[in-house]
Motif scaffolding. Structure first.
Motif, mmCIF file in Angstrom:
data_model
loop_
_atom_site.group_PDB
_atom_site.id
_atom_site.type_symbol
_atom_site.label_atom_id
_atom_site.label_comp_id
_atom_site.label_asym_id
_atom_site.label_seq_id
_atom_site.Cartn_x
_atom_site.Cartn_y
_atom_site.Cartn_z
ATOM 1 N N ALA A 33 0.850 -1.182 0.000
ATOM 2 C CA ALA A 33 0.000 0.000 0.000
ATOM 3 C C ALA A 33 0.887 1.234 0.000
ATOM 4 C CB ALA A 33 -0.904 0.003 1.225
ATOM 5 N N VAL A 34 0.489 2.220 -0.779
ATOM 6 C CA VAL A 34 1.209 3.497 -0.836
ATOM 7 C C VAL A 34 0.193 4.580 -0.493
ATOM 8 C CG1 VAL A 34 2.576 5.064 -2.237
ATOM 9 C CG2 VAL A 34 2.720 2.600 -2.637
ATOM 10 N N PRO A 35 0.218 5.051 0.753
ATOM 11 C CA PRO A 35 -0.758 6.080 1.149
ATOM 12 C C PRO A 35 -0.593 7.358 0.335
ATOM 13 C CG PRO A 35 0.451 5.237 3.055
ATOM 14 C CD PRO A 35 1.111 4.685 1.838
ATOM 15 N N ARG A 36 -1.708 7.980 0.042
ATOM 16 C CA ARG A 36 -1.676 9.258 -0.669
ATOM 17 C C ARG A 36 -1.164 10.338 0.278
ATOM 18 N NH1 ARG A 36 -6.654 9.373 -4.796
ATOM 19 N NH2 ARG A 36 -6.775 7.144 -5.110
ATOM 20 N N PRO A 37 -0.419 11.287 -0.247
ATOM 21 C CA PRO A 37 0.087 12.348 0.626
ATOM 22 C C PRO A 37 -1.049 13.230 1.138
ATOM 23 C CG PRO A 37 0.676 12.766 -1.663
ATOM 24 C CD PRO A 37 0.022 11.426 -1.621
ATOM 25 N N LYS A 38 -0.877 13.719 2.348
ATOM 26 C CA LYS A 38 -1.879 14.592 2.941
ATOM 27 C C LYS A 38 -1.568 16.062 2.670
ATOM 28 C CE LYS A 38 -2.982 11.473 6.821
ATOM 29 N NZ LYS A 38 -3.368 10.411 6.045
ATOM 30 N N GLU A 39 -0.392 16.318 2.147
ATOM 31 C CA GLU A 39 0.029 17.689 1.868
ATOM 32 C C GLU A 39 0.249 17.862 0.367
ATOM 33 O OE1 GLU A 39 3.501 18.566 4.179
ATOM 34 O OE2 GLU A 39 2.722 17.484 5.907
ATOM 35 N N ASP A 40 0.311 19.107 -0.045
ATOM 36 C CA ASP A 40 0.601 19.445 -1.439
ATOM 37 C C ASP A 40 2.040 19.931 -1.554
ATOM 38 O OD1 ASP A 40 -1.971 18.885 -2.299
ATOM 39 O OD2 ASP A 40 -2.671 20.919 -1.911
ATOM 40 N N GLY A 41 2.481 20.100 -2.764
ATOM 41 C CA GLY A 41 3.799 20.663 -3.012
ATOM 42 C C GLY A 41 4.636 19.742 -3.873
ATOM 43 N N ASP A 42 5.574 20.338 -4.571
ATOM 44 C CA ASP A 42 6.420 19.589 -5.496
ATOM 45 C C ASP A 42 7.246 18.524 -4.794
ATOM 46 O OD1 ASP A 42 5.422 21.051 -7.600
ATOM 47 O OD2 ASP A 42 7.129 22.429 -7.692
ATOM 48 N N SER A 46 6.936 14.599 -5.506
ATOM 49 C CA SER A 46 8.110 13.842 -5.967
ATOM 50 C C SER A 46 8.354 12.626 -5.092
ATOM 51 C CB SER A 46 9.352 14.730 -5.977
ATOM 52 O OG SER A 46 9.238 15.716 -6.960
ATOM 53 N N GLU A 47 8.219 12.797 -3.789
ATOM 54 C CA GLU A 47 8.418 11.687 -2.864
ATOM 55 C C GLU A 47 7.341 10.615 -3.059
ATOM 56 O OE1 GLU A 47 8.455 10.886 1.937
ATOM 57 O OE2 GLU A 47 8.939 12.897 1.190
ATOM 58 N N TYR A 48 6.108 11.057 -3.267
ATOM 59 C CA TYR A 48 5.001 10.127 -3.496
ATOM 60 C C TYR A 48 5.215 9.318 -4.777
ATOM 61 C CZ TYR A 48 0.244 8.545 -4.469
ATOM 62 O OH TYR A 48 -0.854 7.788 -4.757
ATOM 63 N N VAL A 49 5.606 9.990 -5.842
ATOM 64 C CA VAL A 49 5.869 9.311 -7.114
ATOM 65 C C VAL A 49 7.009 8.315 -6.942
ATOM 66 C CG1 VAL A 49 6.704 9.637 -9.479
ATOM 67 C CG2 VAL A 49 4.914 11.130 -8.566
#
Length: 79
Positions: A33-42, A46-49
């Motif tokens: 599982a890869v949780p979706r980030p709760k914050e925005d920003g580049d 990038s870390e999520y990708v």
């Protein structure tokens, strides 16, 4: 459906029962599982990708996930 077909999972939970399903997939060895980030920003994106790519590679290249997924499919067919 993935479990019935013996396909390992990368779960990107968003809402409802999806976070629970992601944890179940991991605990059963069927995927990650890869949780979706709760914050925005580049930087966050990038870390999520990066995390998502790493999970996909791990599941696609990891024999253990495929083996567990096949075992689960056989168990479902036998039920």
């Amino acid at each position: 459906e993935s479990m019935a077909k013996g396909v390992p999972l990368v779960v990107v939970p968003g809402f409802g029962d999806q976070p629970v399903n992601g944890r179940k997939a991991e605990s059963l060895g069927l995927g990650l599982a890869v949780p979706r980030p709760k914050e925005d920003g580049d930087a966050v994106l990038s870390e999520y990708v990066r995390d998502l790519r790493q999970a996909m590679r791990g599941v696609l290249e990891g024999d253990s996930y495929r083996a567990k997924a096949r075992e689960m499919a056989e168990a479902i067919r036998g039920a």
